[in-house]
Design a protein around this motif. Structure first.
Motif, PDB file in Angstrom:
ATOM      1  N   MET A  48      50.705  59.811  13.054  1.00 10.06           N
ATOM      2  CA  MET A  48      49.328  59.416  12.761  1.00 10.06           C
ATOM      3  C   MET A  48      49.010  59.595  11.277  1.00 10.06           C
ATOM      4  O   MET A  48      48.373  58.730  10.652  1.00 10.06           O
ATOM      5  N   LEU A  49      49.471  60.696  10.691  1.00  7.14           N
ATOM      6  CA  LEU A  49      49.291  60.892   9.248  1.00  7.14           C
ATOM      7  C   LEU A  49      49.971  59.783   8.453  1.00  7.14           C
ATOM      8  O   LEU A  49      49.403  59.238   7.496  1.00  7.14           O
ATOM      9  N   LEU A  50      51.186  59.451   8.851  1.00  3.45           N
ATOM     10  CA  LEU A  50      51.941  58.426   8.136  1.00  3.45           C
ATOM     11  C   LEU A  50      51.299  57.055   8.305  1.00  3.45           C
ATOM     12  O   LEU A  50      51.266  56.256   7.363  1.00  3.45           O
ATOM     13  N   ALA A  51      50.762  56.771   9.475  1.00  5.57           N
ATOM     14  CA  ALA A  51      50.103  55.488   9.699  1.00  5.57           C
ATOM     15  C   ALA A  51      48.901  55.323   8.770  1.00  5.57           C
ATOM     16  O   ALA A  51      48.664  54.235   8.231  1.00  5.57           O
ATOM     17  N   GLY A  92      53.948  69.262  32.433  1.00  5.35           N
ATOM     18  CA  GLY A  92      53.832  70.429  33.295  1.00  5.35           C
ATOM     19  C   GLY A  92      53.447  71.702  32.554  1.00  5.35           C
ATOM     20  O   GLY A  92      52.725  72.544  33.093  1.00  5.35           O
ATOM     21  N   ASP A  93      53.935  71.890  31.338  1.00  3.84           N
ATOM     22  CA  ASP A  93      53.589  73.056  30.534  1.00  3.84           C
ATOM     23  C   ASP A  93      52.283  72.741  29.808  1.00  3.84           C
ATOM     24  O   ASP A  93      52.267  71.965  28.852  1.00  3.84           O
ATOM     25  N   LYS A  94      51.190  73.347  30.228  1.00  5.11           N
ATOM     26  CA  LYS A  94      49.866  72.992  29.722  1.00  5.11           C
ATOM     27  C   LYS A  94      49.507  73.669  28.404  1.00  5.11           C
ATOM     28  O   LYS A  94      48.422  73.431  27.859  1.00  5.11           O
ATOM     29  N   ASN A  95      50.382  74.525  27.891  1.00  3.21           N
ATOM     30  CA  ASN A  95      50.051  75.188  26.631  1.00  3.21           C
ATOM     31  C   ASN A  95      50.004  74.174  25.494  1.00  3.21           C
ATOM     32  O   ASN A  95      50.576  73.075  25.585  1.00  3.21           O
ATOM     33  N   ASN A  96      49.330  74.537  24.442  1.00  2.00           N
ATOM     34  CA  ASN A  96      49.238  73.690  23.253  1.00  2.00           C
ATOM     35  C   ASN A  96      50.140  74.241  22.158  1.00  2.00           C
ATOM     36  O   ASN A  96      50.691  75.340  22.271  1.00  2.00           O
ATOM     37  N   ALA A  97      50.313  73.470  21.103  1.00  3.90           N
ATOM     38  CA  ALA A  97      50.956  73.938  19.872  1.00  3.90           C
ATOM     39  C   ALA A  97      49.948  73.723  18.756  1.00  3.90           C
ATOM     40  O   ALA A  97      49.525  72.597  18.514  1.00  3.90           O
ATOM     41  N   ILE A 102      46.378  70.681  14.841  1.00  5.50           N
ATOM     42  CA  ILE A 102      45.903  70.577  13.458  1.00  5.50           C
ATOM     43  C   ILE A 102      46.284  69.228  12.857  1.00  5.50           C
ATOM     44  O   ILE A 102      45.472  68.562  12.204  1.00  5.50           O
ATOM     45  N   LEU A 103      47.528  68.813  13.081  1.00  5.62           N
ATOM     46  CA  LEU A 103      47.990  67.544  12.518  1.00  5.62           C
ATOM     47  C   LEU A 103      47.186  66.364  13.053  1.00  5.62           C
ATOM     48  O   LEU A 103      46.805  65.461  12.296  1.00  5.62           O
ATOM     49  N   VAL A 104      46.916  66.364  14.355  1.00  5.83           N
ATOM     50  CA  VAL A 104      46.140  65.273  14.945  1.00  5.83           C
ATOM     51  C   VAL A 104      44.728  65.255  14.370  1.00  5.83           C
ATOM     52  O   VAL A 104      44.207  64.199  13.992  1.00  5.83           O
ATOM     53  N   ALA A 105      44.106  66.432  14.281  1.00  4.42           N
ATOM     54  CA  ALA A 105      42.749  66.509  13.732  1.00  4.42           C
ATOM     55  C   ALA A 105      42.714  66.075  12.273  1.00  4.42           C
ATOM     56  O   ALA A 105      41.779  65.376  11.836  1.00  4.42           O
ATOM     57  N   TRP A 106      43.722  66.474  11.517  1.00  4.16           N
ATOM     58  CA  TRP A 106      43.790  66.108  10.098  1.00  4.16           C
ATOM     59  C   TRP A 106      43.982  64.601   9.937  1.00  4.16           C
ATOM     60  O   TRP A 106      43.328  63.967   9.109  1.00  4.16           O
ATOM     61  N   TYR A 164      53.278  76.922  10.851  1.00  5.85           N
ATOM     62  CA  TYR A 164      52.025  76.415  11.414  1.00  5.85           C
ATOM     63  C   TYR A 164      50.846  76.683  10.469  1.00  5.85           C
ATOM     64  O   TYR A 164      49.714  76.317  10.799  1.00  5.85           O
ATOM     65  N   PHE A 165      51.124  77.306   9.327  1.00  7.76           N
ATOM     66  CA  PHE A 165      50.079  77.530   8.318  1.00  7.76           C
ATOM     67  C   PHE A 165      49.964  76.247   7.488  1.00  7.76           C
ATOM     68  O   PHE A 165      50.590  76.100   6.432  1.00  7.76           O
ATOM     69  N   LEU A 166      49.163  75.331   7.963  1.00  3.34           N
ATOM     70  CA  LEU A 166      49.071  73.993   7.367  1.00  3.34           C
ATOM     71  C   LEU A 166      48.004  73.974   6.275  1.00  3.34           C
ATOM     72  O   LEU A 166      46.878  73.491   6.471  1.00  3.34           O
TER      73      LEU A 166
END
Length: 323
Positions: A48-51, A92-97, A102-106, A164-166
């Protein structure tokens, strides 16, 4: 001059088109070609950032639609970190990264600015709010970005991933929202990085445990390496500030090796390097960090996997934005 400009634009477009042809599925899913074609929020966010960077709104919308439809966790407003097409339940694994969030929001915020679309910004604002609510805690006197909402706060210590410190994203969020938490995250994350210097190389590890007194130790369960995760630390520092003195530990380590004979990773505690050398995206991060910018481009080698290609294009993007 016009001919040279058009040529540069064509080359840039070719790099992005190559990336899409290798890793983008028709439905908007980015596949990790070195990992059984699973998908991650990280990959969706990178693309998404690259697009946005390549002014490809149609692809951006396709990426965002798949991400929002397939990975959004309606319980907390974040995103399920992995999609495994081979599993009976791909999510199946509902946890987030948190880096993926952050990348999607940015990317959404950058898209809103570029294409003057308030809906993108509203989505970004909502994700940023969810990140603060679920991924950010106060621990050992510092504001900390956890790698995910579940499983990383062990009470007596927390597990951190310094890649993960973006920093450039935090900076963009602070500029937009004026929320102090983002500026505090920048300052405290840099302070924590200063304490994550292990072994004779003084490099951070992919995964680090921070104890309740603020001391740092290698996280159990992962090799004590500066490797494929932590390689992003100097990228994000340089993207935030290309002249940052915080790049010095990485420069000091890499200057001991010829460019094309730089080990892909190092076990920081034993000082044992990988038995093979950097190439592709890893080498691009090294080039940016060392100021050897004549090598930086987005012409992807034929054998680039998803992660290497992503790092290479992101490094090129960071370099272009710093010029």
């Amino acid at each position: 001059m016009m001919i040279m400009l058009c040529s540069a634009q064509a080359a840039a477009s070719e790099g992005w088109e190559t990336y899409k042809s290798r890793f983008l599925q028709a439905d908007g899913r980015i596949i990790d070609t070195a990992n059984k074609n699973v998908s991650h929020t990280e990959g969706q966010g990178y693309a998404m950032l690259l697009a946005v960077h390549y002014s490809d709104r149609a692809t951006f919308d396709k990426l965002w639609q798949w991400t929002n439809t397939t990975l959004r966790d309606k319980q907390n407003g974040l995103f399920i970190w992995r999609y495994n097409p081979a599993a009976a339940n791909p999510t199946g694994d509902k946890n987030n990264a948190s880096d993926g969030d952050i990348l999607v929001a940015w990317a959404l915020q950058r898209a809103a600015e570029k294409w003057q679309n308030p809906a993108y910004q509203q989505q970004s604002d909502a994700i940023q709010k969810a990140i603060i609510a679920h991924d950010v805690i106060r621990y050992a006197g510092r504001t900390v970005m956890l790698p995910g909402a579940q499983g990383f706060n062990k009470t007596s210590y927390v597990v951190l991933n310094p890649s993960y410190f973006l920093f450039p994203a935090f900076q963009a969020f602070a500029k937009r929202s004026h929320l102090q938490v983002w500026t505090t995250l920048i300052n405290d994350s840099f302070a924590m990085l200063s304490d994550m210097r292990f072994g004779t190389s003084g490099l951070p590890l992919d995964w680090v445990a921070m104890n309740a007194d603020g001391s740092m130790a290698p996280a159990t369960g992962w090799p004590p390496r500066f490797s494929y995760d932590a390689i992003r630390v100097p990228l994000y520092i340089a993207w935030y500030d290309a002249q940052s003195l915080r790049l010095v530990p990485f420069q000091a380590f890499w200057q001991h090796y010829p460019r094309q004979a730089t080990p892909a990773w190092i076990d920081v505690l034993s000082n044992t390097p990988a038995g093979y050398n950097m190439n592709g995206g890893l080498l691009a991060v090294r080039d940016l960090t060392m100021g050897e910018t004549t090598y930086i481009n987005d012409r992807l080698p034929a054998d680039s996997d998803y992660y290497s290609a992503s790092l290479q294009l992101l490094t090129n993007m960071a370099y272009e934005e710093s010029r």
